[in-house]
Design an enzyme around this catalytic site. Structure first.
Site, PDB file in Angstrom:
ATOM      1  N   ASP A 198       0.821  -1.209   0.000  1.00  0.00           N
ATOM      2  CA  ASP A 198       0.000   0.000   0.000  1.00  0.00           C
ATOM      3  C   ASP A 198       0.855   1.259   0.000  1.00  0.00           C
ATOM      4  OD1 ASP A 198      -2.662   0.628  -0.230  1.00  0.00           O
ATOM      5  OD2 ASP A 198      -2.981   0.963   1.909  1.00  0.00           O
ATOM      6  N   ASP A 239      -9.126  -2.044   2.279  1.00  0.00           N
ATOM      7  CA  ASP A 239      -8.840  -1.448   3.586  1.00  0.00           C
ATOM      8  C   ASP A 239      -9.830  -1.911   4.649  1.00  0.00           C
ATOM      9  OD1 ASP A 239      -6.762  -0.028   2.420  1.00  0.00           O
ATOM     10  OD2 ASP A 239      -8.059   1.650   1.873  1.00  0.00           O
TER      11      ASP A 239
END
Length: 350
Positions: A198, A239
């Site tokens: 990420d 997420d």
């Protein structure tokens, strides 16, 4: 516990439609929606048998690499092909997946209002001329597919943010419910890999943000804002799902030890803190943030510190869902054998 789950489901449904009638701060909406989705998915993952999909150590190590390849492929597709064409193909793909995910999400609630035989009687259907290809389903699943189809048609025709969010939430809940990390060691490997993934794709390349803005499919949740230049805040499903399956594992660990929900509370609190920190940093710098940068340390940190404080780090690291289920099955079989032997009188007793 069932009452708490129902309240969480109702709260999530109400929060999803609230922006249609009242002004909801998108920052609060993001945090509450993400946390409620994780809460609902975690509790739905508690079942008599372990989740159907279990990740291996090799899969956990390869996951960030596979994810990077897919992300880069999508970036190149949007760069060299027509954006409308790519999104049209993806819409067809997610239309089918959306019906399946939303139907499975609604099924437990719908079952309660239908005759028992509709839930139990399995119908087999085979493709004409290709009888080896077939599917099995119940009447309850057919009923659950009706609202699922409605939302998918609505999304395909209008691309409304609420239809997008309904499908996205269904994907998240099903992902957390059905996927299993197997052990905390594998979960830690996965989260560590995606932590780096990420950060790299958000901070060091334009790929992640570009794909998120171009990808017109329910892979992200949209939260209406009052800013005409930026009408929606976005939160990627990853997420929610990725840390969510780790939090769900903590809950099932608690359930297996019959110690309440203490480690689930720690992991869930870490997720909440991580989400709040993500929103705060994003607003401070007015730039997209890799949410896992803040969520992963918070979730794992809260959980591991709590385990170390209680002196239970070793049992947690040794926990393996597949082995725990095998041990439980062996114990149940042994108990059944003892009951059977006790029920058969000996010749002396006769």
């Amino acid at each position: 516990m069932k009452m708490v789950e129902r309240i969480a489901n109702l709260a999530l449904a109400g929060l999803s439609v609230a922006p249609l009638v009242v002004k909801v701060d998108p920052n609060i909406n993001v945090v509450l929606t993400a946390c409620l989705t994780v809460f609902v998915g975690c509790h739905r993952s508690i079942k008599p048998t372990p989740p159907s999909e279990t990740m291996s150590k090799e899969h956990a190590m390869r996951f960030p690499l596979v994810g990077s390849a897919m992300l880069l492929s999508l970036f190149l597709l949007f760069k060299f092909l027509s954006k409308d064409l790519v999104n049209a193909v993806l819409t067809c793909y997610f239309f089918v997946l959306g019906i399946i995910a939303l139907s499975a999400t609604l099924l437990p609630a719908i079952k309660r209002f239908l005759p028992k035989q509709w839930n139990d009687d399995v119908i087999e259907w085979h493709l004409p001329y290709f009888h080896s290809v077939g599917v099995e389903f119940t009447k309850s699943q057919v009923v659950a597919a009706i609202p699922g189809t409605f939302f998918c048609v609505w999304y395909a025709l209008r691309k409304h943010w609420l239809a997008n969010n309904i499908l996205g939430l269904a994907f998240c809940i099903q992902g957390i419910e059905m996927l299993s990390l197997g052990s905390f060691k594998i979960g830690s490997i996965l989260l560590a890999g995606l932590f780096v993934y990420d950060i790299f794709w958000v901070f060091f390349t334009p790929v992640m943000v570009s794909v998120a803005k171009s990808f017109d499919a329910p892979i992200k949740l949209l939260f209406p804002t009052s800013d005409s230049a930026r009408p929606f805040s976005m939160l990627g499903l990853g997420d929610i799902v990725i840390p969510g399956i780790f939090v769900a594992l903590a809950l099932r660990f608690d359930v297996s030890r019959k110690t309440g929900k203490r480690y689930f509370c720690s992991a869930f609190s870490g997720y909440t803190v991580g989400m709040i920190l993500t929103i705060c940093v994003m607003n401070w710098f007015q730039a997209a943030q890799p949410a896992l940068l803040y969520i992963v340390p918070a979730v794992t940190g809260f959980l591991f510190v709590h385990c170390i404080w209680n002196g239970e780090l070793k049992p947690m690291l040794e926990f393996d869902e597949s082995k725990a289920e095998e041990a439980k099955s062996s114990k149940d079989s042994a108990q059944d054998g003892e009951k059977t032997s006790e029920s058969i009188p000996s010749k002396k007793e006769e």
